[in-house]
Design a protein around this motif. Structure first.
Motif, short mmCIF file in Angstrom:
data_model
loop_
_atom_site.label_atom_id
_atom_site.label_comp_id
_atom_site.label_asym_id
_atom_site.label_seq_id
_atom_site.Cartn_x
_atom_site.Cartn_y
_atom_site.Cartn_z
N ARG A 1 0.83 -1.21 0.00
CA ARG A 1 0.00 0.00 0.00
C ARG A 1 0.86 1.26 0.00
NH1 ARG A 1 -4.87 -2.08 4.09
NH2 ARG A 1 -6.34 -2.62 2.41
N LEU A 2 1.90 1.27 0.80
CA LEU A 2 2.75 2.45 0.85
C LEU A 2 3.47 2.65 -0.48
CD1 LEU A 2 5.02 3.68 3.68
CD2 LEU A 2 6.00 3.37 1.41
N ALA A 3 4.03 1.56 -1.02
CA ALA A 3 4.84 1.68 -2.24
C ALA A 3 4.03 2.08 -3.46
CB ALA A 3 5.58 0.37 -2.50
N THR A 4 2.76 1.62 -3.50
CA THR A 4 1.93 1.91 -4.68
C THR A 4 1.05 3.14 -4.49
OG1 THR A 4 0.11 0.50 -3.90
CG2 THR A 4 1.82 -0.54 -5.28
N GLY A 5 0.82 3.55 -3.25
CA GLY A 5 -0.10 4.64 -3.00
C GLY A 5 -1.55 4.26 -3.25
N ARG A 6 -1.85 2.97 -3.29
CA ARG A 6 -3.20 2.47 -3.52
C ARG A 6 -3.70 1.76 -2.26
NH1 ARG A 6 -1.90 -0.64 -9.27
NH2 ARG A 6 -0.97 1.15 -10.38
N ASP A 7 -5.01 1.50 -2.24
CA ASP A 7 -5.62 0.90 -1.04
C ASP A 7 -6.11 -0.54 -1.22
OD1 ASP A 7 -5.27 3.29 0.38
OD2 ASP A 7 -7.17 4.09 -0.37
N ALA A 8 -6.67 -0.86 -2.38
CA ALA A 8 -7.38 -2.13 -2.55
C ALA A 8 -6.44 -3.33 -2.53
CB ALA A 8 -8.18 -2.12 -3.85
N VAL A 9 -6.91 -4.39 -1.89
CA VAL A 9 -6.15 -5.65 -1.85
C VAL A 9 -7.08 -6.77 -2.31
CG1 VAL A 9 -4.86 -7.26 -0.41
CG2 VAL A 9 -4.74 -4.80 0.06
N VAL A 10 -6.58 -7.60 -3.20
CA VAL A 10 -7.35 -8.71 -3.74
C VAL A 10 -6.90 -10.02 -3.09
CG1 VAL A 10 -7.81 -10.11 -5.80
CG2 VAL A 10 -7.86 -7.60 -5.94
#
Length: 457
Positions: free
Chosen positions: A146-155
């Protein structure tokens, strides 16, 4: 000079022996003591208490000897008291038990990181962080993504098991006993269909097609550009030892790379020679961005890890990763010794041999049962290496048969063989013998299992 598993000298006699009063009086007394002090929510599947263990044998406090086909859930792959691990722990504990690596570091942590960077898939630059449990490793892998991508969603996927913390419960698919009444759970977790060859509506679906099915749902429901991570067990554990169809994992990993999604392989149960390779993703040449590890890593001492691309892990600010006990020095010493024993005993090859012996015997059993290989209570035999499963069903159908599964496990225990059950439907027997188990003991345990299935089918 190397040693094969069949040349190991065991400290304890490698034979099962169960007395008539099983469970014995000492175990019964300990159970009563336990009821007064241990929370009822902590359950044990075997009603005996361990006094000693070595190789493929567990001795209880009443003098019974059990064949261990569970390895403490894939933990004691090198045995429960491997001499190299015992020696390393004794030496380490004589010097210091703890300083906290975040305060005053020590070489053992660095040495374990070097080994994991060497053994995990891929020749890219890597970084490693050590923790205590598999759930903690998974939680931190998601943090990094999450930190490295700046995104929230996890599959995550159907039938998944990733742990018992709040985030890992959200990732886990099975409600009872892991999630029921423990919510609310961490947000931004999305579940996709797994490749489950035995239970596919279309049995002809390929791994690549099953991956496309999941990818299409991700794109429609979330959008690939919003996904931080895909996390998957290359062979699902608690969900039923589900081996996805060939091509499923490579297709997911390739799409994740294309979309800038961190591909996390949860190898907590399947890692460290268990499947006949160092890691289960090695069977299809998949190189994860981050891999989570625990269980078999340290011969029974509590240790877990994440190893991944250097750019991902180094993106985290100083102090953003860690924990008081993470990479405990005694556990690190055990891990180094355990990895050494895995290499000395050729445990990858040993796991493949166990698969050959066990699967051959189980297929003979399925063919001999009423209905034969295609219609007996054994619906499926699957797995890799020494991570094997039998899915039990109602004869002539694919209807799960959890009642038979429980009866078989109980019958095996009465004869001195410890087996574990699992599966979303509670109908899977999983076999996780120590990789150092002798052929003689393995075959004896399989015969007891075969007799239990025949008697209860």
């Amino acid at each position: 000079m190397t040693t094969t598993a069949n040349e190991i000298t065991y400290r304890l006699e490698q034979k099962r022996r169960v007395q008539a009063d099983f469970p014995g009086p000492k175990s019964v007394a300990l159970t009563e003591r336990r009821k007064a002090v241990v929370a009822a929510g902590v359950a044990s599947s075997v009603p005996v208490y361990v006094a000693d263990a070595d190789g493929g044998i567990i001795h209880d406090v009443d003098g019974n000897s059990f064949i261990d086909l569970g390895s403490g859930i894939a933990v004691t792959s090198v045995g429960a008291s491997d001499p190299a691990v015992v020696g390393a722990v004794k030496e380490a504990v004589e010097h210091f038990t703890h300083t906290c690596f975040m305060v005053t570091p020590y070489e053992g942590y660095v040495a374990v990181a070097e080994q994991l960077n060497r053994l995990t898939p891929g020749d890219h630059e890597k970084r490693t962080v050590l923790f205590n449990s598999g759930a903690e490793a998974v939680e931190n892998a998601v943090k990094v993504a999450r930190l490295a991508t700046g995104r929230d969603a996890v599959v995550a996927f159907d039938h998944a098991y990733h742990g018992r913390t709040n985030l890992t419960m959200a990732l886990t698919a099975k409600a009872m006993p892991y999630k029921t009444n423990f919510g609310p759970f961490a947000p931004e977790v999305y579940r996709m269909p797994m490749s489950y060859p035995y239970r596919e509506e279309n049995p002809a679906i390929t791994g690549a097609e099953a991956a496309k099915r999941a990818i299409t749902m991700i794109e429609k429901q979330i959008g690939g550009e919003s996904v931080a991570a895909i996390i998957i067990e290359p062979i699902q554990g608690e969900g039923g030892f589900i081996v996805p169809a060939e091509g499923f994992l490579p297709a997911l990993a390739a799409w994740a790379k294309e979309k800038g999604i961190v591909f996390i392989a949860d190898e907590v149960q399947s890692g460290f020679c268990r499947t006949g390779e160092w890691f289960a993703v090695d069977h299809e040449g998949v190189v994860p961005d981050i891999i989570t590890m625990a269980k078999g890593i340290a011969g029974g001492m509590p240790l877990s890890a994440i190893t991944g691309r250097a750019d991902l892990l180094d993106a985290v600010h100083p102090g953003g990763l860690g924990g008081t006990y993470g990479g405990n020095p005694v556990a690190c010493a055990a891990a180094l010794a355990s990895i050494g024993s895995m290499e000395e005993y050729h445990l990858n090859a040993r796991a493949k041999h166990i698969e050959e012996v066990a699967v051959g015997r189980l297929r003979e059993l399925a063919a001999a049962l009423p209905g034969g290989a295609g219609g007996s209570v054994i619906g499926d035999i699957r797995g890799r290496g020494a991570m094997l499963a039998i899915e039990l069903v109602q004869a002539g159908s694919k209807e799960p048969n959890p009642e038979l599964t429980k009866a078989v496990a109980a019958a095996c225990l009465k004869e001195g063989v410890i087996i574990l059950t699992c599966g979303t439907y509670g109908n899977v027997i999983r076999l996780l013998p120590p990789l150092v188990i002798s052929d003689e003991l393995l075959l004896d345990g399989l015969e007891v299992l075969a007799a239990a299935i025949k008697a209860n089918a």
